[in-house]
Design a protein around this motif. Sequence first.
Motif, PDB file in Angstrom:
ATOM      1  N   MET A   1      -6.914  16.542  16.985  1.00  0.00           N
ATOM      2  CA  MET A   1      -6.246  16.591  18.287  1.00  0.00           C
ATOM      3  C   MET A   1      -4.723  16.571  18.121  1.00  0.00           C
ATOM      4  N   LYS A   2      -4.282  15.712  17.200  1.00  0.00           N
ATOM      5  CA  LYS A   2      -2.846  15.620  16.937  1.00  0.00           C
ATOM      6  C   LYS A   2      -2.317  16.923  16.371  1.00  0.00           C
ATOM      7  N   SER A   3      -3.105  17.557  15.493  1.00  0.00           N
ATOM      8  CA  SER A   3      -2.690  18.821  14.901  1.00  0.00           C
ATOM      9  C   SER A   3      -2.582  19.917  15.961  1.00  0.00           C
ATOM     10  N   ILE A   4      -3.539  19.948  16.887  1.00  0.00           N
ATOM     11  CA  ILE A   4      -3.506  20.949  17.956  1.00  0.00           C
ATOM     12  C   ILE A   4      -2.268  20.749  18.832  1.00  0.00           C
ATOM     13  N   TYR A   5      -1.956  19.496  19.120  1.00  0.00           N
ATOM     14  CA  TYR A   5      -0.770  19.204  19.934  1.00  0.00           C
ATOM     15  C   TYR A   5       0.503  19.646  19.219  1.00  0.00           C
ATOM     16  N   ALA A   6       0.560  19.410  17.889  1.00  0.00           N
ATOM     17  CA  ALA A   6       1.753  19.794  17.130  1.00  0.00           C
ATOM     18  C   ALA A   6       1.939  21.304  17.139  1.00  0.00           C
ATOM     19  N   TRP A   7       0.838  22.049  16.899  1.00  0.00           N
ATOM     20  CA  TRP A   7       0.944  23.507  16.907  1.00  0.00           C
ATOM     21  C   TRP A   7       1.309  24.039  18.292  1.00  0.00           C
ATOM     22  N   SER A   8       0.802  23.400  19.335  1.00  0.00           N
ATOM     23  CA  SER A   8       1.161  23.802  20.699  1.00  0.00           C
ATOM     24  C   SER A   8       2.648  23.594  20.946  1.00  0.00           C
ATOM     25  N   ALA A   9       3.177  22.487  20.421  1.00  0.00           N
ATOM     26  CA  ALA A   9       4.604  22.203  20.587  1.00  0.00           C
ATOM     27  C   ALA A   9       5.452  23.237  19.851  1.00  0.00           C
ATOM     28  N   TRP A  10       5.045  23.598  18.629  1.00  0.00           N
ATOM     29  CA  TRP A  10       5.796  24.613  17.878  1.00  0.00           C
ATOM     30  C   TRP A  10       5.729  25.968  18.574  1.00  0.00           C
ATOM     31  N   LEU A  11       4.556  26.323  19.103  1.00  0.00           N
ATOM     32  CA  LEU A  11       4.409  27.602  19.787  1.00  0.00           C
ATOM     33  C   LEU A  11       5.249  27.633  21.053  1.00  0.00           C
ATOM     34  N   PHE A  12       5.238  26.526  21.801  1.00  0.00           N
ATOM     35  CA  PHE A  12       6.057  26.444  23.004  1.00  0.00           C
ATOM     36  C   PHE A  12       7.536  26.547  22.659  1.00  0.00           C
ATOM     37  N   GLY A  13       7.945  25.900  21.560  1.00  0.00           N
ATOM     38  CA  GLY A  13       9.337  25.983  21.135  1.00  0.00           C
ATOM     39  C   GLY A  13       9.751  27.395  20.777  1.00  0.00           C
ATOM     40  N   SER A  14       8.852  28.157  20.142  1.00  0.00           N
ATOM     41  CA  SER A  14       9.157  29.542  19.792  1.00  0.00           C
ATOM     42  C   SER A  14       9.308  30.407  21.041  1.00  0.00           C
ATOM     43  N   PHE A  15       8.421  30.219  22.016  1.00  0.00           N
ATOM     44  CA  PHE A  15       8.551  30.960  23.278  1.00  0.00           C
ATOM     45  C   PHE A  15       9.851  30.590  23.993  1.00  0.00           C
ATOM     46  N   ARG A  16      10.214  29.337  23.935  1.00  0.00           N
ATOM     47  CA  ARG A  16      11.467  28.900  24.555  1.00  0.00           C
ATOM     48  C   ARG A  16      12.658  29.558  23.886  1.00  0.00           C
ATOM     49  N   ASP A  17      12.619  29.687  22.560  1.00  0.00           N
ATOM     50  CA  ASP A  17      13.714  30.329  21.834  1.00  0.00           C
ATOM     51  C   ASP A  17      13.794  31.818  22.149  1.00  0.00           C
ATOM     52  N   LEU A  18      12.627  32.440  22.400  1.00  0.00           N
ATOM     53  CA  LEU A  18      12.607  33.872  22.715  1.00  0.00           C
ATOM     54  C   LEU A  18      12.950  34.172  24.171  1.00  0.00           C
ATOM     55  N   LEU A  19      12.890  33.151  25.018  1.00  0.00           N
ATOM     56  CA  LEU A  19      13.071  33.371  26.454  1.00  0.00           C
ATOM     57  C   LEU A  19      14.413  34.017  26.809  1.00  0.00           C
ATOM     58  N   PRO A  20      15.552  33.604  26.230  1.00  0.00           N
ATOM     59  CA  PRO A  20      16.816  34.281  26.575  1.00  0.00           C
ATOM     60  C   PRO A  20      16.795  35.777  26.262  1.00  0.00           C
ATOM     61  N   ILE A  21      16.201  36.160  25.114  1.00  0.00           N
ATOM     62  CA  ILE A  21      16.124  37.583  24.755  1.00  0.00           C
ATOM     63  C   ILE A  21      15.264  38.340  25.754  1.00  0.00           C
ATOM     64  N   ILE A  22      14.117  37.740  26.092  1.00  0.00           N
ATOM     65  CA  ILE A  22      13.213  38.374  27.050  1.00  0.00           C
ATOM     66  C   ILE A  22      13.895  38.527  28.408  1.00  0.00           C
ATOM     67  N   ALA A  23      14.636  37.502  28.819  1.00  0.00           N
ATOM     68  CA  ALA A  23      15.317  37.544  30.116  1.00  0.00           C
ATOM     69  C   ALA A  23      16.381  38.636  30.159  1.00  0.00           C
ATOM     70  N   VAL A  24      17.151  38.776  29.073  1.00  0.00           N
ATOM     71  CA  VAL A  24      18.206  39.801  29.020  1.00  0.00           C
ATOM     72  C   VAL A  24      17.593  41.197  29.084  1.00  0.00           C
ATOM     73  N   VAL A  25      16.572  41.436  28.265  1.00  0.00           N
ATOM     74  CA  VAL A  25      15.931  42.757  28.236  1.00  0.00           C
ATOM     75  C   VAL A  25      15.303  43.079  29.595  1.00  0.00           C
ATOM     76  N   THR A  26      14.647  42.113  30.193  1.00  0.00           N
ATOM     77  CA  THR A  26      14.001  42.319  31.494  1.00  0.00           C
ATOM     78  C   THR A  26      15.018  42.651  32.573  1.00  0.00           C
ATOM     79  N   PHE A  27      16.115  41.913  32.581  1.00  0.00           N
ATOM     80  CA  PHE A  27      17.150  42.137  33.605  1.00  0.00           C
ATOM     81  C   PHE A  27      17.718  43.550  33.512  1.00  0.00           C
ATOM     82  N   PHE A  28      18.127  43.950  32.305  1.00  0.00           N
ATOM     83  CA  PHE A  28      18.744  45.270  32.161  1.00  0.00           C
ATOM     84  C   PHE A  28      17.721  46.394  32.330  1.00  0.00           C
ATOM     85  N   GLN A  29      16.483  46.137  31.938  1.00  0.00           N
ATOM     86  CA  GLN A  29      15.461  47.166  32.039  1.00  0.00           C
ATOM     87  C   GLN A  29      15.085  47.466  33.489  1.00  0.00           C
TER      88      GLN A  29
END
Length: 243
Positions: A1-29
């Motif tokens: 359970m702890k391992s699943i929570y840790a991987w979820s946190a890392w995955l969420f962190g990666s999406f958070r890091d990608l969010l500014p790029i996604i937002a910029v591309v979406t806005f201009f597109q």
Amino acid sequence: MKSIYAWSAWLFGSFRDLLPIIAVVTFFQFFVLPQTLPNILEIIIGAFLVAIGLSLFIRGLEMGLFPLGENMAFAFARKGNIWWLLAFAFSLGFGTTVAEPTLIAVAGEAANVAAQAGIVANTEMARDDYAFGLRLTVALSVGTAIVVGVIRIIKGWPIHYLIISGYIGVVVMTAFAPKEIIGIAYDSGGVTTSTITVPLVTALGVGLASSIKGRNPMLDGFGLIAFASLFPMIFVMVYGVLV
């Protein structure tokens, strides 16, 4: 359970890091161009795969490369032989740089442009020789930079004096180097800081500073990457003068 929570946190962190790029591309597109994407599903799947890849990469650094670099630094400090330490530092910088994909791409493009400009013969052999010489020069410069950074940690030299001296050298070499090589030299300082070099070199510096009495890892352990970005500019401009 702890391992699943840790991987979820890392995955969420990666999406958070990608969010500014996604937002910029979406806005201009959609609001500036504006137009819809014909392959929106593939883009969404690709972004999801990128996030997973970032999570795995970061976890891999934490599990493997950072401990490896720190452990080797401690081992060399215990061994007490500075020459083996310097040999390892040079080999680490040289080996991780000469095979860096971005450096190979930049060197190949530089060779093609140099051939078109008449700087080298427009043959495959001449272009390959020019590109290989450029890669070798950058790799030697990074190896030398890591050696200088390790000596700085051992001696406790202030980093700002070395950085200032280095950039003075860059300015001086810019005045003498051929104008065709200056831009390539400046870009070479950026392509050397690869995904493998950075964590290993950083871990080496922090581990070495932690293992030497009187050194502060926060003050002395960092700064090797700055040398790895600075030295290639000087070396490549010297390469341009000689070639």
